[in-house]
Design an enzyme around this catalytic site. Structure first.
Site, PDB file in Angstrom:
ATOM      1  N   CYS A 112       0.819  -1.224   0.000  1.00 11.33           N
ATOM      2  CA  CYS A 112       0.000   0.000   0.000  1.00 11.33           C
ATOM      3  C   CYS A 112       0.852   1.273   0.000  1.00 11.33           C
ATOM      4  O   CYS A 112       0.324   2.370  -0.192  1.00 11.33           O
ATOM      5  CB  CYS A 112      -0.952   0.016   1.185  1.00 11.33           C
ATOM      6  SG  CYS A 112      -2.015  -1.423   1.252  1.00 11.33           S
ATOM      7  N   HIS A 241      -3.174   7.387   1.774  1.00 11.65           N
ATOM      8  CA  HIS A 241      -3.616   6.030   1.427  1.00 11.65           C
ATOM      9  C   HIS A 241      -4.977   5.800   2.072  1.00 11.65           C
ATOM     10  O   HIS A 241      -5.188   6.131   3.247  1.00 11.65           O
ATOM     11  CB  HIS A 241      -2.586   5.020   1.935  1.00 11.65           C
ATOM     12  CG  HIS A 241      -3.065   3.610   1.843  1.00 11.65           C
ATOM     13  ND1 HIS A 241      -3.618   3.097   0.693  1.00 11.65           N
ATOM     14  CD2 HIS A 241      -3.087   2.606   2.757  1.00 11.65           C
ATOM     15  CE1 HIS A 241      -3.961   1.837   0.904  1.00 11.65           C
ATOM     16  NE2 HIS A 241      -3.654   1.520   2.147  1.00 11.65           N
ATOM     17  N   ASN A 271     -10.047  -0.057  -0.018  1.00 16.65           N
ATOM     18  CA  ASN A 271      -8.579  -0.003   0.034  1.00 16.65           C
ATOM     19  C   ASN A 271      -8.017  -0.661  -1.235  1.00 16.65           C
ATOM     20  O   ASN A 271      -7.989  -1.888  -1.346  1.00 16.65           O
ATOM     21  CB  ASN A 271      -8.078  -0.719   1.290  1.00 16.65           C
ATOM     22  CG  ASN A 271      -6.561  -0.646   1.434  1.00 16.65           C
ATOM     23  OD1 ASN A 271      -5.856  -0.310   0.489  1.00 16.65           O
ATOM     24  ND2 ASN A 271      -6.072  -0.986   2.605  1.00 16.65           N
TER      25      ASN A 271
HETATM   26  N1  ACO Z   1     -18.188  -7.519  10.531  1.00 16.47           N
HETATM   27  C1  ACO Z   1     -18.637  -7.652  11.784  1.00 16.47           C
HETATM   28  N2  ACO Z   1     -17.826  -7.918  12.821  1.00 16.47           N
HETATM   29  C2  ACO Z   1     -16.520  -8.022  12.585  1.00 16.47           C
HETATM   30  C3  ACO Z   1     -15.992  -7.897  11.292  1.00 16.47           C
HETATM   31  C4  ACO Z   1     -16.877  -7.633  10.251  1.00 16.47           C
HETATM   32  N3  ACO Z   1     -16.477  -7.483   8.975  1.00 16.47           N
HETATM   33  N4  ACO Z   1     -14.650  -8.054  11.356  1.00 16.47           N
HETATM   34  C5  ACO Z   1     -14.349  -8.262  12.636  1.00 16.47           C
HETATM   35  N5  ACO Z   1     -15.489  -8.253  13.389  1.00 16.47           N
HETATM   36  C6  ACO Z   1     -15.634  -8.459  14.830  1.00 16.47           C
HETATM   37  C7  ACO Z   1     -14.461  -9.163  15.456  1.00 16.47           C
HETATM   38  O1  ACO Z   1     -14.584 -10.571  15.340  1.00 16.47           O
HETATM   39  C8  ACO Z   1     -14.570  -8.700  16.889  1.00 16.47           C
HETATM   40  O2  ACO Z   1     -15.561  -9.441  17.539  1.00 16.47           O
HETATM   41  P1  ACO Z   1     -15.409  -9.851  19.103  1.00 16.47           P
HETATM   42  O3  ACO Z   1     -15.351  -8.547  19.836  1.00 16.47           O
HETATM   43  O4  ACO Z   1     -16.638 -10.651  19.353  1.00 16.47           O
HETATM   44  O5  ACO Z   1     -14.125 -10.621  19.188  1.00 16.47           O
HETATM   45  C9  ACO Z   1     -15.075  -7.264  16.773  1.00 16.47           C
HETATM   46  O6  ACO Z   1     -15.679  -7.182  15.458  1.00 16.47           O
HETATM   47  C10 ACO Z   1     -14.007  -6.213  16.884  1.00 16.47           C
HETATM   48  O7  ACO Z   1     -12.889  -6.598  16.053  1.00 16.47           O
HETATM   49  P2  ACO Z   1     -11.610  -5.739  15.921  1.00 16.47           P
HETATM   50  O8  ACO Z   1     -10.654  -6.449  15.019  1.00 16.47           O
HETATM   51  O9  ACO Z   1     -11.129  -5.341  17.278  1.00 16.47           O
HETATM   52  O10 ACO Z   1     -12.216  -4.435  15.190  1.00 16.47           O
HETATM   53  P3  ACO Z   1     -11.504  -3.098  14.838  1.00 16.47           P
HETATM   54  O11 ACO Z   1     -12.259  -1.984  15.442  1.00 16.47           O
HETATM   55  O12 ACO Z   1     -10.028  -3.160  15.104  1.00 16.47           O
HETATM   56  O13 ACO Z   1     -11.723  -3.012  13.281  1.00 16.47           O
HETATM   57  C11 ACO Z   1     -10.449  -3.332  11.279  1.00 16.47           C
HETATM   58  C12 ACO Z   1     -11.154  -4.014  12.433  1.00 16.47           C
HETATM   59  C13 ACO Z   1     -11.487  -2.575  10.481  1.00 16.47           C
HETATM   60  C14 ACO Z   1      -9.819  -4.391  10.410  1.00 16.47           C
HETATM   61  C15 ACO Z   1      -9.400  -2.364  11.846  1.00 16.47           C
HETATM   62  O14 ACO Z   1      -8.609  -3.008  12.800  1.00 16.47           O
HETATM   63  C16 ACO Z   1      -8.526  -1.796  10.770  1.00 16.47           C
HETATM   64  O15 ACO Z   1      -8.970  -1.117   9.881  1.00 16.47           O
HETATM   65  N6  ACO Z   1      -7.221  -2.038  10.863  1.00 16.47           N
HETATM   66  C17 ACO Z   1      -6.306  -1.527   9.876  1.00 16.47           C
HETATM   67  C18 ACO Z   1      -6.232  -2.543   8.808  1.00 16.47           C
HETATM   68  C19 ACO Z   1      -5.933  -1.969   7.471  1.00 16.47           C
HETATM   69  O16 ACO Z   1      -6.225  -0.854   7.141  1.00 16.47           O
HETATM   70  N7  ACO Z   1      -5.357  -2.821   6.665  1.00 16.47           N
HETATM   71  C20 ACO Z   1      -5.143  -2.493   5.328  1.00 16.47           C
HETATM   72  C21 ACO Z   1      -3.818  -2.874   4.870  1.00 16.47           C
HETATM   73  S1  ACO Z   1      -2.543  -1.948   5.581  1.00 16.47           S
HETATM   74  C22 ACO Z   1      -2.936  -0.474   5.223  1.00 16.47           C
HETATM   75  O17 ACO Z   1      -3.464  -0.275   4.164  1.00 16.47           O
HETATM   76  C23 ACO Z   1      -2.667   0.522   6.236  1.00 16.47           C
END
Ligand code: ACO
Length: 314
Positions: A112, A241, A271
């Site tokens: 990315c 990004h 993304n």
């Molecule tokens: N729908 C519903 N629930 C979900 C989903 C979904 N799609 N995905 C995860 N959950 C659940 C999890 O299982 C968890 O449940 P639990 O509490 O019962 O265990 C709960 O939601 C919270 O999960 P988290 O992973 O803590 O959620 P978070 O608020 O961190 O959001 C996310 C997850 C959106 C992936 C976030 O961490 C994020 O955006 N991280 C950055 C990742 C990123 O941008 N990657 C791209 C590549 S690198 C880059 O481009 C920077």
């Protein structure tokens, strides 16, 4: 006298198929409400039969047209992609062939952060006088490496391409670029194949990636402003990004940049990895928000991790 590398044309291309959060609700245990609140994404484009090169070609033609350049005017093509069409040849050489250009062409992989790395590379060729016009492309078919049964990643990634023409300019252009990599974070975000000829899928520790992205991108933005003797008040537009609205909000807050100075496209694009910055840039340029003379800050981070920033006068 030193040449600056100045953007003279932007272009982008999105495959026509739209996949909304409501579409994903049908196959995954997720909801539009959850995806919107946690990421800011509402819909994304996904290829049907298009290749990474197909998307790159359309974006490149649009950028060349705005720059009023022909393929034969281009001295170098740098294509950043995580999803090349083949292990070899480089997708950049396929693009060169389809454009009818005859210049050197190579792929660059920084996930990315790929577009920022490609721009910084292109800047060196223009500043040292070995190229006058460079086509820099970010093109991705991330849908091909997504595990469509994994709700934590399938909701994020998408397909598309963006391109810029960078041209030698005596007066202004890229003023600062900064790149970083740290391979300690490999397990936080990677593709899980063991052999190069196996196509794996993305595995990610979302929380960990989120924190690293906010910290590294805030730090590099602050460093860039300090090095340029600027504050965020000097930035007309940040084009980050497009990974997650909460990551972008946190960075903007930390560098004291109002959100109405940030180009946001992730609600419609998702993304798109190396394509996300040039896609957002092209949207901002074509809708008239980004104007000639504006100071722009690009920044991106991707698996590895690799991250960096570009500060340029448009
Ligand atoms: N729908 C519903 N629930 C979900 C989903 C979904 N799609 N995905 C995860 N959950 C659940 C999890 O299982 C968890 O449940 P639990 O509490 O019962 O265990 C709960 O939601 C919270 O999960 P988290 O992973 O803590 O959620 P978070 O608020 O961190 O959001 C996310 C997850 C959106 C992936 C976030 O961490 C994020 O955006 N991280 C950055 C990742 C990123 O941008 N990657 C791209 C590549 S690198 C880059 O481009 C920077």
């Amino acid at each position: 006298m030193k040449n600056f590398a100045r953007i003279t044309g932007t272009g982008s291309y999105l495959p026509p198929k739209i996949v909304t959060n409501f579409d994903l609700e049908k196959t995954l245990d997720t909801s539009d409400e959850w995806i919107t609140a946690r990421t800011g994404i509402k819909e994304r484009r996904i290829v049907t039969s298009e290749s990474t090169c197909d998307l790159a070609l359309e974006a490149s033609l649009n950028a060349l047209s705005m720059a009023e350049k022909k393929p034969e005017d281009i001295d170098l093509i740098i294509l950043s992609t995580t999803t090349p069409d083949k292990i070899f040849p480089a997708t950049a050489t396929m693009l060169q062939n389809r454009l009818g250009a005859s210049c050197p062409a190579f792929d660059l992989q920084a996930v990315c952060a790929g577009f920022v790395f490609a721009m910084s590379n292109a800047q060196q060729y223009i500043e040292n006088g070995s190229a006058k016009n460079i086509l820099v492309v970010g093109s991705e078919t991330m849908s091909k490496i997504v595990d469509w049964t994994d709700r934590s990643t399938a909701i994020l990634f998408a397909d598309g391409a963006g391109a810029v023409v960078l041209s030698a300019d005596k007066n202004t252009g890229i003023k600062h670029s900064k790149l970083y990599s740290d391979g300690n974070y490999l397990s936080s975000l990677h593709v899980n194949n063991n052999r190069i000829n196996e196509l794996g899928t993305i595995e990610m520790e979302g929380n960990e990636v989120f924190k690293i992205a906010v910290n590294k991108l805030s730090e590099v933005a602050e460093e860039t402003l300090t090095d340029c003797n600027m504050t965020s008040e000097n930035i007309d537009w940040m084009v980050p990004h497009q990974a997650n609205i909460r990551i972008i909000n946190a960075i903007a807050k930390r560098i004291k940049l109002p959100l109405d100075k940030v180009i946001l496209t992730l609600d419609k694009h998702g993304n798109t990895s190396a394509a996300s910055i040039p896609l957002a840039l092209d949207v901002g340029v074509r809708d008239g928000r980004i104007k000639k003379g504006d100071t722009l800050l690009f920044e991106g981070i991707g698996g590895g991790f690799s991250w960096g920033s570009i500060l340029t006068e448009f």
